[in-house]
Design an enzyme around this catalytic site. Structure first.
Site, PDB file in Angstrom:
ATOM      1  CG  ASP A  67      -1.893   1.051   1.336  1.00 19.46           C
ATOM      2  OD1 ASP A  67      -2.786   1.051   0.473  1.00 19.46           O
ATOM      3  OD2 ASP A  67      -1.811   1.901   2.246  1.00 19.46           O
ATOM      4  CD  GLU A 104      18.312  -8.127   3.781  1.00 20.97           C
ATOM      5  OE1 GLU A 104      18.391  -6.883   3.812  1.00 20.97           O
ATOM      6  OE2 GLU A 104      18.869  -8.884   4.596  1.00 20.97           O
TER       7      GLU A 104
HETATM    8  C1  NOJ Z   1      -4.644   2.823  -0.756  1.00 20.00           C
HETATM    9  C2  NOJ Z   1      -5.767   1.918  -0.372  1.00 20.00           C
HETATM   10  O1  NOJ Z   1      -6.170   1.156  -1.484  1.00 20.00           O
HETATM   11  C3  NOJ Z   1      -6.862   2.814   0.171  1.00 20.00           C
HETATM   12  O2  NOJ Z   1      -8.067   2.105   0.342  1.00 20.00           O
HETATM   13  C4  NOJ Z   1      -6.368   3.444   1.446  1.00 20.00           C
HETATM   14  O3  NOJ Z   1      -7.331   4.384   1.903  1.00 20.00           O
HETATM   15  C5  NOJ Z   1      -5.036   4.175   1.251  1.00 20.00           C
HETATM   16  N1  NOJ Z   1      -4.108   3.454   0.432  1.00 20.00           N
HETATM   17  C6  NOJ Z   1      -4.366   4.447   2.579  1.00 20.00           C
HETATM   18  O4  NOJ Z   1      -3.931   3.247   3.165  1.00 20.00           O
END
Ligand code: NOJ
Length: 489
Positions: free
Chosen positions: A194, A246
């Protein structure tokens, strides 16, 4: 080839299916999808032919950002089940030849994560009465909030309940490396990571200048006013990614890097693929789509994605009429392709709910999967956490019984794409038609509502709509909103 030409991995031409666990299948009647529910749908996923599933966050969370505010990276939220349910899901998936990717939320935690109190030095703080810069959070407002307990300001790139981790701190790198190792030891096959472009920021914390040109991808309007050159995409991200690499060994790392394609290159030195958001946000028109594809491919190993739990679904964004042709595009480009649950039955955005649950208004993209044509959609025996949208108009069971359905089109595409090889090379076509060659195959997509000529000949292998293949074989015309794949004889 990824990561500078190393050996090919299974993900390089894989179809990865995004499961949004809360909305996939409830197994215990509480109205919330869960891991046992996902396991019960593995036969469907095997029938569909996907190579892997990506589970959006399954960790304990106060749900300020629906799971992306993680309170414990190495546990399963009780409403989704237990670690042994996850073990069972992984084992059952592997038996069917389906791999499992987890979502690694590495740039921030929940404010309720014990680290926030026990290890405050793992987060980014500012002294002084005023925020040190003008950075805007992704969901709007200042990216700085005051911790009521200590009175200090902390940085959050997303909601205030999601304090950013300080990846410059070796303890953070060690702890997140441990998280990766923990899941890999449990049999997880890789990760979608993410918010990768937020892992490090300008060390001097400079204020962003005003934007002269709009950022190439949609942002919150307040963020759009600034040129986001300091609050993300810092060179130090390479150190964070090297740590994750890693820890992950050969397991694939697919990055959610929310940057235009031209800026993705450096991320691919450590990650196996990054999402191509240029395509997702493209207008449904041949030139724009073609440019998005070309630019993304120039970046390197991109993962194609046309919808996910954050953005409007294809049938709403590009239009119901174009949804099947869009499936042909997604699944014939070659490389890794991500299919968001429900797209395979042509689900559109739902109404959301009032008052909204997600404060950034994304409920509409997260309505439960529609398995059966009954009011609860076969999703739950209880009250669904978000209402079903239109199960009586669109459901997987009815579509499975109908060979002309969108579901069967997805399945046919997933099978057929193995026959396509070579990079997509665009070929000139009539206005309104996007066409590209993959080796001996020609893919032609009519983005318009009028009949259009097909720029080439061959045996029709697959068509987005019944009747189109015959048309392609004889008149060489493409029906409105239709797509075909031809094989040169
Ligand atoms: C991207 C995720 O897909 C989204 O749902 C989230 O709100 C943000 N990153 C923050 O983690």
């Amino acid at each position: 080839m990824s990561r500078g030409g190393e050996a090919a991995g299974w993900w390089e031409d894989a179809v990865v299916y995004e499961v949004y666990p809360r909305s996939y299948q409830d197994s215990d009647g509480d109205g919330i999808g869960d891991l046992r529910g996902v396991e019960s749908r593995l036969p469907y996923l095997e029938w569909l032919g996907v190579d892997a599933i990506w589970l959006a966050p399954i960790y304990p969370s106060p749900l300020a950002d629906y799971g992306y505010d993680v309170a414990d990276h190495a546990a399963v939220a009780p409403e989704y089940g237990s670690l042994s349910d996850l073990d069972a899901l992984i084992a059952a998936a592997h038996e069917r030849g389906i791999r499992v990717l987890l979502d690694l939320v590495a740039s921030h935690t929940s404010i309720a994560h014990p680290w926030f109190r026990e290890h405050p030095d793992r987060y980014v703080w500012a002294e002084g009465p005023e925020p040190p810069n003008n950075w805007i959070a992704s969901f709007g407002g200042s990216a700085w909030s005051r911790d009521p307990r200590t009175g200090r300001l902390y940085l959050h790139s997303f909601f205030p309940e999601q304090p950013d981790l300080d990846w410059g701190n070796p303890e953070v790198r060690r702890a997140m490396g441990d998280v990766v190792r923990f899941w890999i030891a449990r049999g997880v096959d890789g990760f979608r990571i993410d918010a990768v472009d937020r892992l490090a920021k300008d060390p001097e914390m400079r204020s962003e200048p005003a934007a002269n040109v709009p950022f190439a991808l949609p942002l919150h309007p307040e963020a759009m006013a600034l040129d986001p050159i300091y609050s993300r995409n810092a060179a130090e991200i390479a150190v964070a990614l090297a740590t994750l690499r890693e820890a992950a060994g050969d397991a694939p790392l697919i990055g959610e890097v929310y940057l235009p394609a031209t800026m993705l290159g450096p991320y691919l030195e450590h990650l196996d693929a990054v999402f191509a958001f240029d395509l997702l946000h493209s207008e449904w028109a041949p030139e724009a789509l073609g440019r998005a594809v070309d630019r993304s491919r120039e970046a390197g190993a991109v993962a194609w994605v046309t919808s996910n739990h954050d953005f409007s679904r294809v049938a709403t964004r590009w239009g119901e009429a174009n949804a099947r042709a869009a499936a042909v595009l997604l699944l014939t480009l070659g490389g890794t392709a991500f299919v968001y649950q429900g797209e395979e039955i042509g689900m559109a955005d739902g109404p959301g709910t009032d008052p909204p649950l997600d404060r950034y208004d994304r409920d509409r993209f997260r309505h439960p999967m529609q398995w059966a044509a009954d009011p609860r959609g076969g999703f739950t025996e209880g009250e669904p956490w978000l209402p079903l949208t239109d199960p009586e108009g669109r459901d997987a069971a009815s579509q499975r019984a109908d060979p002309g359905s969108t579901l069967h089109l997805f399945r046919a595409l997933i099978r057929m794409r193995r026959e396509l090889d070579g990079k997509p090379e665009r070929v000139p076509a009539a206005d309104g038609v996007l066409a590209f060659r993959r080796g001996r195959h020609l893919v032609a997509i009519n983005t318009t509502g009028a009949e259009q000529p097909i720029p080439g000949a061959g045996e029709p292998l697959l068509a987005s709509a019944a009747g189109v293949s015959e048309l392609a074989g004889t008149a060489r015309m493409l029906a409105p909103h239709a797509a075909v794949v031809l094989r040169a004889s």
